[in-house]
Design an enzyme around this catalytic site. Structure first.
Site, PDB file in Angstrom:
ATOM      1  N   GLU A   1      -6.299  -4.737   3.403  1.00  0.00           N
ATOM      2  CA  GLU A   1      -5.182  -5.315   4.133  1.00  0.00           C
ATOM      3  C   GLU A   1      -5.005  -4.670   5.505  1.00  0.00           C
ATOM      4  OE1 GLU A   1      -2.067  -6.787   0.826  1.00  0.00           O
ATOM      5  OE2 GLU A   1      -2.599  -4.699   0.707  1.00  0.00           O
TER       6      GLU A   1
ATOM      7  N   CYS B   1      -1.714  -1.707  11.627  1.00  0.00           N
ATOM      8  CA  CYS B   1      -2.055  -0.718  10.605  1.00  0.00           C
ATOM      9  C   CYS B   1      -3.374  -1.185   9.971  1.00  0.00           C
ATOM     10  CB  CYS B   1      -0.913  -0.662   9.590  1.00  0.00           C
ATOM     11  SG  CYS B   1      -1.225   0.430   8.216  1.00  0.00           S
TER      12      CYS B   1
ATOM     13  N   CYS C   1      -9.304   4.129  -2.638  1.00  0.00           N
ATOM     14  CA  CYS C   1      -9.299   5.485  -2.061  1.00  0.00           C
ATOM     15  C   CYS C   1      -9.575   6.467  -3.183  1.00  0.00           C
ATOM     16  CB  CYS C   1      -7.945   5.796  -1.416  1.00  0.00           C
ATOM     17  SG  CYS C   1      -7.891   7.447  -0.662  1.00  0.00           S
TER      18      CYS C   1
ATOM     19  N   CYS D   1      -3.595   9.909  -4.587  1.00  0.00           N
ATOM     20  CA  CYS D   1      -2.224  10.442  -4.530  1.00  0.00           C
ATOM     21  C   CYS D   1      -1.332   9.684  -5.514  1.00  0.00           C
ATOM     22  CB  CYS D   1      -1.662  10.312  -3.117  1.00  0.00           C
ATOM     23  SG  CYS D   1      -2.649  11.185  -1.895  1.00  0.00           S
TER      24      CYS D   1
ATOM     25  N   CYS E   1       0.837   6.560  -4.319  1.00  0.00           N
ATOM     26  CA  CYS E   1       0.187   5.566  -3.464  1.00  0.00           C
ATOM     27  C   CYS E   1      -0.514   4.501  -4.295  1.00  0.00           C
ATOM     28  CB  CYS E   1      -0.808   6.269  -2.540  1.00  0.00           C
ATOM     29  SG  CYS E   1      -1.795   5.124  -1.568  1.00  0.00           S
TER      30      CYS E   1
ATOM     31  N   CYS F   1       3.870   1.064   3.902  1.00  0.00           N
ATOM     32  CA  CYS F   1       2.938   2.120   3.546  1.00  0.00           C
ATOM     33  C   CYS F   1       2.825   2.266   2.044  1.00  0.00           C
ATOM     34  CB  CYS F   1       3.447   3.466   4.048  1.00  0.00           C
ATOM     35  SG  CYS F   1       3.064   3.781   5.717  1.00  0.00           S
TER      36      CYS F   1
END
Ligand code: SAH
Ligand code: SF4
Length: 391
Positions: free
Chosen positions: A99, A112, A119, A123, A126, A352
């Site tokens: 995205e 962004c 990933c 985390c 996230c 975010c």
């Protein structure tokens, strides 16, 4: 789009910064300066078809048609928020999607951008981290997000002027774990023949890949944001697993080294506010002490508090506004410039950490994170909320 007329296996010219494109032109027996014309056609004018490049010699256009392509990403969906934020979901093949989000403000337009499908850092707070890692994006796939968005927005606003003035590498993925693709993409953004963005307006956000922070400082210094989220190793180990490899002291040393090259004289520390986990006054004071005294002179910085954007699997909740304000006040009173990020695009999950793409959970990462969570939630240096409320 006429990409269908181009050879599928030819070089994708979106993969090159200007230097790379010059080398490519040389490999075709062309003068290097032709690359500048070609680069401007692609990046500045959004050309997709070599036949449109009217001031390129016909012989070069023919060569390019036989050997190269300009291939962006397919848009799976586009969502627009009431506040003007636009989120695109791009297909990056094999069931992966990434995205990009455009955030308009009065004085700037920020895009962004994603650097990876999924990933590997994982985390806890996230959504991308909960998907696990699928693969690195290529330079062309990183650039294509900006290429598409900029030219889409110019068409929409019927302007030849630049619409996107800032890029933040805060979409999906850890940019410094995709370093070799990232750096040429940054160069395309910065190049005056490309998007001509100021180094101060291109921000790489990292969870703290220390060796790559050093390399970035030497190779391509741009503004740096470091995702901190905790003022001590015990807590940060649990929130950002990469901390076990590069603990806070090493991370902050790397920040000070980066500042010797950085286009801005401060690092932005991001701190996602998690209710009852990292948002207490005691931790705010620890953060002040850390940032003020690390290595004797502290770290020149600003702190950006991010309201946590919840997603169902996280098991975490957003800190109440009063807690965020109290935390911010402790930092500000100690002289640390502190901002609280506005949430934008809430109605389209564009904030975010909510960027989820269409990526399947293929690594069992959910189980891994669930295990970590069990560890974190045992009593540790996290005062209960009742205690926090008294402060
Ligand atoms: N991997 C890089 C850049 C992408 S994440 C990094 O971690 O810095 C961009 C920012 O979003 C980071 O500061 C990250 O901590 C923050 N973030 C991730 N998940 C979030 C969530 N659910 N709510 C609010 N911020 C989040
Ligand atoms: Fe990766 Fe950044 Fe999400 Fe952590 S916050 S999992 S580093 S994208």
């Amino acid at each position: 789009m006429t990409a269908g007329a181009q050879p599928r296996n030819g070089a994708n010219l979106l993969d090159y910064d200007l230097e790379g494109l010059a080398a490519y032109c040389e490999s075709l027996g062309e003068k290097r300066f032709r690359a500048t014309q070609l680069f401007r056609w692609i990046q500045q004018r959004g050309a997709r078809d070599f036949d449109d490049m009217s001031d390129l010699a016909k012989s070069l256009r023919e060569k390019l048609k036989g050997s190269a392509r300009i291939e962006g990403l397919q848009v799976i969906s586009q969502q627009e928020s009431a506040d003007g934020t636009i989120k695109w979901l791009f297909d990056v093949a094999n069931g992966d999607a990434v995205e990009a989000v455009f955030i308009p403000e009065d004085d700037r337009g920020t895009l962004c951008v994603s650097s990876q499908a999924g990933c590997a850092v994982g985390c806890r707070f996230c959504s991308t981290g909960h998907q696990g890692f699928s693969r690195n994006l290529t330079t062309g796939e990183i650039v294509a997000q900006l290429w598409f968005a900029e030219h889409f927005l110019r068409d929409r606003f019927k302007t030849q002027e630049r619409v996107i003035s800032n890029v933040v590498m805060m979409g999906m993925g850890e940019p410094l774990q995709n370093y070799s693709a990232l750096v040429p993409a940054l160069r395309v953004m910065l190049d005056d023949h490309g998007y001509g963005l100021s180094r101060r307006r291109v921000t790489v956000s990292t969870s703290g890949v220390v060796p790559m922070m050093d390399r970035l400082g030497g190779d391509c210094p741009v503004a740096l944001a470091v995702s901190l989220h905790a003022p001590n190793d015990e807590l940060r180990d649990n929130l950002v697993p990469l901390n076990r490899k590069y603990p806070l002291a090493e991370l902050l040393d790397a920040c000070n080294r980066y500042l010797e090259h950085a286009p801005r004289d401060f690092i932005t520390f991001e701190y996602c506010m998690l209710d009852g986990v990292n948002d207490t006054p005691e931790l705010a004071r620890q953060l002040v002490a850390l940032l003020r005294t690390h290595g004797g002179k502290g770290v020149s910085c600003k702190v950006n508090l991010i309201p946590f954007n919840p997603f169902p699997q996280s098991g975490l909740t957003r800190s109440p506004h009063s807690q965020v304000v109290a935390f911010a006040k402790i930092l500000s009173d100690a002289g640390i410039v502190t901002t609280v990020r506005k949430t934008r695009g809430d109605d389209i999950d564009a904030a975010c950490g909510q960027l989820a793409g269409d990526v399947k959970d293929r690594t069992g990462v959910e189980q891994r994170i669930a295990k970590q969570r069990t560890v974190v939630l045992k009593p540790m240096s996290m005062p209960p909320r009742a205690h926090a409320a008294k402060e």
